[in-house]
Design an enzyme around this catalytic site. Structure first.
Site, PDB file in Angstrom:
ATOM      1  CE  LYS A 111      -4.319  -1.795   0.685  1.00 48.07           C
ATOM      2  NZ  LYS A 111      -5.691  -1.730   1.049  1.00 48.07           N
ATOM      3  CE  LYS A 191      -6.239  -7.932  -1.842  1.00 53.07           C
ATOM      4  NZ  LYS A 191      -6.862  -7.653  -0.536  1.00 53.07           N
ATOM      5  CE  LYS A 194     -13.993  -3.545  -0.279  1.00 49.16           C
ATOM      6  NZ  LYS A 194     -12.937  -3.716   0.744  1.00 49.16           N
TER       7      LYS A 194
END
Ligand code: AQP
Length: 324
Positions: A111, A191, A194
């Protein structure tokens, strides 16, 4: 009954990865545990978000979960920010969590790369808040996708550190994986996520779902219709396992390996089965959309129940820490 806890972020439309990796399992576990499910809005603010959209995302996430089968008569569904003890316990746990353990978390590294302009301390301590979510209810089981396994291992480590320092207050939570612990995105590489925009959402229209599946990456070695493919490396086959019968899986597996069927036929069957599975969920979502107050009431009632448990745990925590 043992207590089970899991959460989902209102960080975008809930997708097939969340559904197969977590929510469908959550529904199956309703009769086996005392289940507590949470819309983790404090987790969702660790990345950039649109303030105007947050509330509708929270209600949207709760709606999809209820529509998918989280019966509020059989479980507690609430939102994290309604129970202040989550952040209170997270602060306490921060003080027993080694920095080095947090630095090793792959989600933080991923992230940080994805959101390079906003690498905030909340993103770094995300696993501590997650540990607090679980430990506040003394949950012993946590059904998650495999992306959360590392965080759960850290939660167990934090539990041990706390118990060693202050006494046996918390049980060590065990992960429960679903049959589809990792669904890749339409790119077939990362993966399904969202925030990566590579998803099939549970609220996408049937036309859009067919369109998205049509462009989804399959086994890259299967360049032409006559090339045999390998279902073991094809993300579409992983999704088939979540929606198709044993007989259909055999047909796809054999047909792909022998090139007697092409990716188009495989995708058409997958789209048909996926749409048939989620159609009742979409119908219920449409019903709930007409009564957003009902969803808010369910969340409020869930928070009321959780506060009772959370206050008791924090009272115990303050006691063993010498605050009383
Ligand atoms: N692709 C996936 N395959 C299997 N399980 C998945 N989960 C998420 N993606 C997949 C599981 O869904 C639950 C809820 O996830 P979350 O919303 O709390 O956070 P996440 O794992 O970070 O999900 P996203 O979609 O990737 O959200 P963003 O992009 O906002 O970070 C968890 O149990 C998770 O394991």
């Amino acid at each position: 009954m043992k207590t089970l806890f899991s959460g989902i972020q209102p960080s975008g439309d809930i997708h097939i990865g969340n559904y197969l990796g977590a929510i469908r399992n959550w529904v199956r576990l309703l009769d086996k545990y005392q289940c507590i499910y949470c819309i983790v809005d404090y987790h969702a603010i660790t990345i950039e978000y649109d303030v105007q959209e947050m509330l509708s995302r929270i209600i949207g996430a709760a709606t999809v979960n209820i529509a998918a089968g989280l019966d509020p008569e059989k479980c507690i569904l609430f939102r994290q920010s309604d129970v202040v003890q989550h952040t209170e316990l997270a602060w306490v746990l921060n003080t027993v969590t080694p920095m080095g353990d947090l630095e090793r978390m792959t989600q933080f590294k991923d992230k940080s790369r994805q959101h390079a302009s906003n690498v905030n301390a909340g993103l770094f301590t995300y696993p501590v808040l997650m540990a607090a979510d679980i430990m506040l209810y003394k949950a012993e089981a946590v059904p998650v996708g495999d992306d959360q396994i590392q965080h759960l291992e850290l939660c167990r480590e934090i539990t041990r550190k706390f118990n060693n320092r202050f006494g046996e207050v918390f049980p060590e939570a065990q992960p429960l994986l679903s049959e589809s612990p990792r669904i890749l995105g339409l790119d077939g590489k990362s993966k399904m996520s969202k925030s990566l925009g590579n998803t099939i959402s549970l609220v996408d229209s049937p036309e859009l779902i067919r369109e998205k599946l049509a462009t989804a990456v399959t086994d890259e070695n299967r360049k032409r219709r006559k090339d045999p493919g390998n279902p073991d490396v094809c993300n579409l086959f992983t999704m088939h396992k979540g929606f198709s019968t044993a007989e259909q899986l055999k047909w796809v597996d054999e047909g792909c390996r022998s090139a007697s069927i092409g990716c188009l036929e495989c995708k058409k069957l997958l789209a048909d089965n996926m749409l048939a599975d989620i159609a009742p969920i979409q119908e219920r979502i449409a019903e709930f959309a007409k009564k957003p107050d009902l969803v808010r009431q369910i969340l409020d009632e869930g928070a009321r129940k959780c506060r009772v448990i959370a206050e008791k745990t924090m009272d115990e925590v303050h006691g063993v820490m010498g605050f009383k």
